[in-house]
Enzyme design. Structure first.
Site, PDB file in Angstrom:
ATOM      1  N   ILE A 264      18.801 -13.444   3.314  1.00 56.33           N
ATOM      2  CA  ILE A 264      19.454 -12.281   3.909  1.00 56.33           C
ATOM      3  C   ILE A 264      19.270 -11.061   3.004  1.00 56.33           C
ATOM      4  CG2 ILE A 264      21.566 -11.375   4.912  1.00 56.33           C
ATOM      5  CD1 ILE A 264      20.317 -13.964   6.247  1.00 56.33           C
TER       6      ILE A 264
ATOM      7  N   SER B 147       7.203  -6.384  23.343  1.00 56.85           N
ATOM      8  CA  SER B 147       7.075  -7.629  22.569  1.00 56.85           C
ATOM      9  C   SER B 147       5.672  -7.774  22.006  1.00 56.85           C
ATOM     10  CB  SER B 147       7.415  -8.842  23.434  1.00 56.85           C
ATOM     11  OG  SER B 147       8.787  -8.888  23.717  1.00 56.85           O
TER      12      SER B 147
ATOM     13  N   GLN C 259      -8.174  -3.765  -7.397  1.00 58.41           N
ATOM     14  CA  GLN C 259      -9.568  -3.967  -7.799  1.00 58.41           C
ATOM     15  C   GLN C 259     -10.211  -2.654  -8.242  1.00 58.41           C
ATOM     16  OE1 GLN C 259     -10.869  -7.010  -7.844  1.00 58.41           O
ATOM     17  NE2 GLN C 259     -12.916  -6.426  -8.541  1.00 58.41           N
TER      18      GLN C 259
ATOM     19  N   GLY D 249      -9.000  -3.481 -14.788  1.00 57.24           N
ATOM     20  CA  GLY D 249      -7.966  -4.015 -15.681  1.00 57.24           C
ATOM     21  C   GLY D 249      -6.687  -3.205 -15.632  1.00 57.24           C
TER      22      GLY D 249
ATOM     23  N   GLU E  57      10.828 -11.117   9.121  1.00 59.37           N
ATOM     24  CA  GLU E  57      10.966 -10.741  10.543  1.00 59.37           C
ATOM     25  C   GLU E  57       9.908 -11.428  11.404  1.00 59.37           C
ATOM     26  OE1 GLU E  57      12.380  -7.109  11.964  1.00 59.37           O
ATOM     27  OE2 GLU E  57      13.205  -6.484  10.037  1.00 59.37           O
TER      28      GLU E  57
END
Length: 388
Positions: free
Chosen positions: A163, A321, A344, A348, A371
């Protein structure tokens, strides 16, 4: 699937761009300076919290009738995107306030809205969302949390896992089984639980890969008495309300992912224009330019998908949806790829904490998980396609 598109809703208007400038100014001045320390110390970003409250960006989605600013779905996404550019954990403040309160907005009666939304709008209280359990993550209908009728109220027992902002928020939308013998999926009811309720406690903070500034804890319910007027919607409608909520709020996770990716691209661009190797800026090497072009193309594609889904969320289109799942899935995959490529590009240096990219890479990962995992998003999309 898009149907008759209102093309004005597919682009931002002047108000949206003015909002972007305002949020970016707050994020740069009041959020970014603390982002590294918040991550390093795994502490709640109180500075960001206070700044968001002061600027009315704490819960911008709450309607004007409850004292809020009434930001539309796209405006709310812009707030989350711009904060995420500098600190993904801080962006979870407005994002989770929307997630926690959307069940009340979508399914609650006027009384429960008037009781809880003004406090959220003013920044007095935050709102979290209690759906997942240890053994009920992707399979939400298998939850074990129970609410048993008792007089004119309910007694809640069980737990919820993962949560966000648990312990900080004062209010929690909690889903619990109210009819153990009832039809699976139609036997769950939504309630508002208050932090002060007797028997309601929190587990220890999870130790996480990223978003360390946002506390993630379990909720524990030990005979927590809930008055009958704290039901959201009708008994048995909880899971339907919860899934409708996710249709809307997956879009905001897409916005968070876009913001993280944009922040990483910004940092990488600044670095490659300064860093020199073999006598020239590494930005002048075609291989680097191709990487940057791909990153920018993917970020912009993700942004457009999120904005289209936000427009559909505002209109409550029937195909939300699909578009909400697609925007969240694609944008989070892009965030993971772009942050990895940005690390990248710095070589370094990108692997050190002297630059924010390693934090952004760690933060990006969760957007593919919470989610609804991206595997679940693909299930949602496929179901929508097969339904026609």
């Amino acid at each position: 699937m898009a149907g008759n598109a209102d093309f004005d809703l597919f682009r931002t208007n002047e108000d949206h761009e003015a909002l972007r400038e305002a949020v970016r100014a707050v994020a740069e001045a009041k959020v970014k300076p603390f982002a590294a320390a918040v991550d390093e110390e795994a502490r709640y970003p109180q500075e960001a919290h206070d700044a968001l409250v002061a600027a009315d960006f704490f819960a911008p989605h709450v309607g004007e009738e409850y004292g809020g600013v009434g930001a539309d779905a796209l405006a709310t996404c812009i707030v989350i995107e711009e904060v995420s550019r500098v600190c993904a954990a801080s962006a979870l403040i407005p994002a989770v306030n929307k997630l926690g309160s959307m069940p009340v907005i979508l399914g609650g009666n006027d009384e429960i809205k008037q009781r809880y939304l003004p406090d959220l709008a003013s920044g007095k209280s935050g709102f979290s969302y209690g759906l997942s359990e240890r053994e009920a993550g992707s399979d939400t209908a298998s939850m074990k949390c129970r609410a048993k009728a008792d007089g004119d109220g309910w007694v809640l027992n069980g737990q919820k896992s993962w949560i966000t902002n648990a312990g900080v928020s004062d209010y929690y939308t909690v889903l619990a089984v109210t009819d153990p013998e009832g039809q699976r999926g139609n036997n769950v009811t939504a309630f508002v639980v208050e932090k002060s309720d007797e028997g309601f406690t929190f587990g220890e903070k999870e130790r996480k890969l990223g978003i360390k500034g946002s506390p993630t804890r379990e909720l524990h319910f030990d005979n927590v008495r809930i008055p009958g007027d704290r039901i959201i919607g009708k008994e048995g409608e909880g899971l339907k309300i919860a899934l409708r909520t996710l249709d809307h709020t997956r879009v905001t996770i897409g916005a968070q992912a876009v913001g993280i990716a944009q922040g990483a691209l910004d940092e990488a661009l600044a670095y490659v224009k300064e860093r020199k190797q073999f006598g020239k800026r590494i930005a002048d090497f075609q291989g680097i330019q191709f990487m940057l072009a791909d990153m920018a193309m993917e970020v912009e594609t993700a942004r457009q998908m999120v904005y289209v889904a936000a427009a559909k969320s505002e209109r409550e289109d029937k195909d939300l949806s699909f578009f909400g799942a697609a925007a969240k899935c694609y944008a989070s995959d892009v965030a993971m790829k772009v942050t990895t490529d940005a690390v990248q590009l710095l070589g370094g240096a990108g692997y050190t904490r002297d630059f924010p990219l390693e934090r952004m890479m760690r933060d990006a990962k969760i957007t593919q998980i919470y989610e609804g995992t991206n595997q679940i998003q693909r299930v949602v999309m496929a179901r929508q396609l097969l339904k026609g």
